[in-house]
Write an enzyme that holds these catalytic residues in place. Sequence first.
Site, PDB file in Angstrom:
ATOM      1  N   MET A  33      38.582  35.526  42.668  1.00  0.00           N
ATOM      2  CA  MET A  33      37.860  35.543  43.948  1.00  0.00           C
ATOM      3  C   MET A  33      36.592  36.393  43.807  1.00  0.00           C
ATOM      4  SD  MET A  33      40.683  35.277  46.940  1.00  0.00           S
ATOM      5  CE  MET A  33      41.216  36.985  46.964  1.00  0.00           C
ATOM      6  N   ASN A  35      34.030  39.620  42.555  1.00  0.00           N
ATOM      7  CA  ASN A  35      34.026  41.081  42.519  1.00  0.00           C
ATOM      8  C   ASN A  35      34.779  41.534  41.252  1.00  0.00           C
ATOM      9  OD1 ASN A  35      35.300  43.991  43.967  1.00  0.00           O
ATOM     10  ND2 ASN A  35      33.140  43.573  43.744  1.00  0.00           N
ATOM     11  N   LEU A  36      34.289  41.035  40.142  1.00  0.00           N
ATOM     12  CA  LEU A  36      35.033  41.141  38.882  1.00  0.00           C
ATOM     13  C   LEU A  36      35.065  42.571  38.359  1.00  0.00           C
ATOM     14  CD1 LEU A  36      33.641  37.929  37.171  1.00  0.00           C
ATOM     15  CD2 LEU A  36      35.650  38.186  38.659  1.00  0.00           C
ATOM     16  N   GLY A  39      39.830  44.099  34.564  1.00  0.00           N
ATOM     17  CA  GLY A  39      41.044  43.278  34.516  1.00  0.00           C
ATOM     18  C   GLY A  39      40.688  41.795  34.404  1.00  0.00           C
ATOM     19  N   HIS A  40      39.721  41.358  35.199  1.00  0.00           N
ATOM     20  CA  HIS A  40      39.285  39.958  35.113  1.00  0.00           C
ATOM     21  C   HIS A  40      38.673  39.670  33.743  1.00  0.00           C
ATOM     22  CE1 HIS A  40      38.773  40.574  39.632  1.00  0.00           C
ATOM     23  NE2 HIS A  40      39.589  39.543  39.569  1.00  0.00           N
ATOM     24  N   GLY A 151      46.409  37.434  36.306  1.00  0.00           N
ATOM     25  CA  GLY A 151      46.828  38.806  36.015  1.00  0.00           C
ATOM     26  C   GLY A 151      48.249  39.079  36.493  1.00  0.00           C
ATOM     27  N   LYS A 152      48.958  39.898  35.705  1.00  0.00           N
ATOM     28  CA  LYS A 152      50.321  40.270  36.101  1.00  0.00           C
ATOM     29  C   LYS A 152      50.330  41.249  37.265  1.00  0.00           C
ATOM     30  CE  LYS A 152      52.931  39.864  31.793  1.00  0.00           C
ATOM     31  NZ  LYS A 152      53.783  40.646  30.876  1.00  0.00           N
ATOM     32  N   SER A 189      41.639  46.754  40.859  1.00  0.00           N
ATOM     33  CA  SER A 189      41.713  45.757  41.918  1.00  0.00           C
ATOM     34  C   SER A 189      40.392  45.768  42.669  1.00  0.00           C
ATOM     35  CB  SER A 189      42.852  46.117  42.889  1.00  0.00           C
ATOM     36  OG  SER A 189      42.684  45.431  44.111  1.00  0.00           O
ATOM     37  N   ARG A 191      40.141  45.519  45.654  1.00  0.00           N
ATOM     38  CA  ARG A 191      40.355  46.266  46.910  1.00  0.00           C
ATOM     39  C   ARG A 191      40.275  47.775  46.705  1.00  0.00           C
ATOM     40  NH1 ARG A 191      43.813  41.475  48.005  1.00  0.00           N
ATOM     41  NH2 ARG A 191      42.888  40.490  49.842  1.00  0.00           N
TER      42      ARG A 191
HETATM   43  O1  PAF Z   1      44.313  36.288  42.365  1.00  0.00           O
HETATM   44  C1  PAF Z   1      43.320  35.797  42.935  1.00  0.00           C
HETATM   45  O2  PAF Z   1      42.176  36.229  42.778  1.00  0.00           O
HETATM   46  C2  PAF Z   1      43.510  34.610  43.865  1.00  0.00           C
HETATM   47  O3  PAF Z   1      44.728  34.695  44.534  1.00  0.00           O
HETATM   48  C3  PAF Z   1      43.378  33.260  43.162  1.00  0.00           C
HETATM   49  C4  PAF Z   1      44.451  33.051  42.116  1.00  0.00           C
HETATM   50  C5  PAF Z   1      42.005  33.139  42.508  1.00  0.00           C
HETATM   51  C6  PAF Z   1      43.509  32.124  44.188  1.00  0.00           C
HETATM   52  O4  PAF Z   1      42.564  32.232  45.188  1.00  0.00           O
END
Ligand code: PAF
Length: 282
Positions: A33, A35-36, A39-40, A151-152, A189, A191
Amino acid sequence: MQVHATIASLRAARAAAGNTIEPAQRVAVVPTMGNLHAGHISLMRQARDHADVVIATIFVNRLQFRPGEDFEKYPRTFAADCAQLEAAGVDHLFAPDEAEMYPQPQTYYVEPPAEQANILDGEFRPGHFRGMATVVLKLLQITQPHAALFGKKDYQQLMVIRNMVADFNLPVKVIGGETVRADDGLALSSRNGYLSAAERLEAPRLFQVLTQVAVAVRAGNLDYKQLEQEAMTELKAHGWLTEYVALRKKLDLQCTPVHDSGLVVLAAARLGSTRLIDNLEV
Ligand code: PAF
């Protein structure tokens, strides 16, 4: 990196990868979603181990947010995200707007079973996993990957996606990436950016209590209810509003009376107005 705002553009690029002289290129997707954070990016790099072509997606999916949640304020940092994806060597970014993903109100949904979707996070975020699974199915249909990485940290999300992929016979390998943590243990995260400076200092306690529970279980303590309760009491004493601390089976996140070496301890708690989740495999 090629950026695609439309499904047609992404599909044209995807078809080119599939048409490569034998063997066809393998494709991995990392849905996000935006805002990397690290972790991403770790998932993007792992994706490269599984594929010749790496596709990232960025879409803040309204369907998985409840009214009153943070859909509107969810951080949107597209330019910075693109720079990070470029640096990580991602080949394609699919970043549609809402009209592209939902040209008309979504009428068909993926309905995960209650025993998976209404427990833990699902109890506190009714409908979340339905909206999440629906958009993930759409993203898999659009990108047609051989592998998809998640991610876990969102452990329940990963479980729901694995089961959806199995139930619908989707030809994609689902890969879970390890949680990336700050030096003080806080799981990265998007958030975390909501936390005040004081809350950010307190936030690692969530991981600390999970670690205490995991250590106790590994040492042979089988009183899971008491361990969960102690963890919640400690969080409460430090100002957290805890939704759950729960020891569950890794495979299906159901309760287990015995330690079968396949456990995970999961937690969700609010610090001020920020809801944090984390987990630790035991
Ligand atoms: O984990 C997230 O960022 C979201 O839930 C996902 C998997 C991209 C689905 O919108």
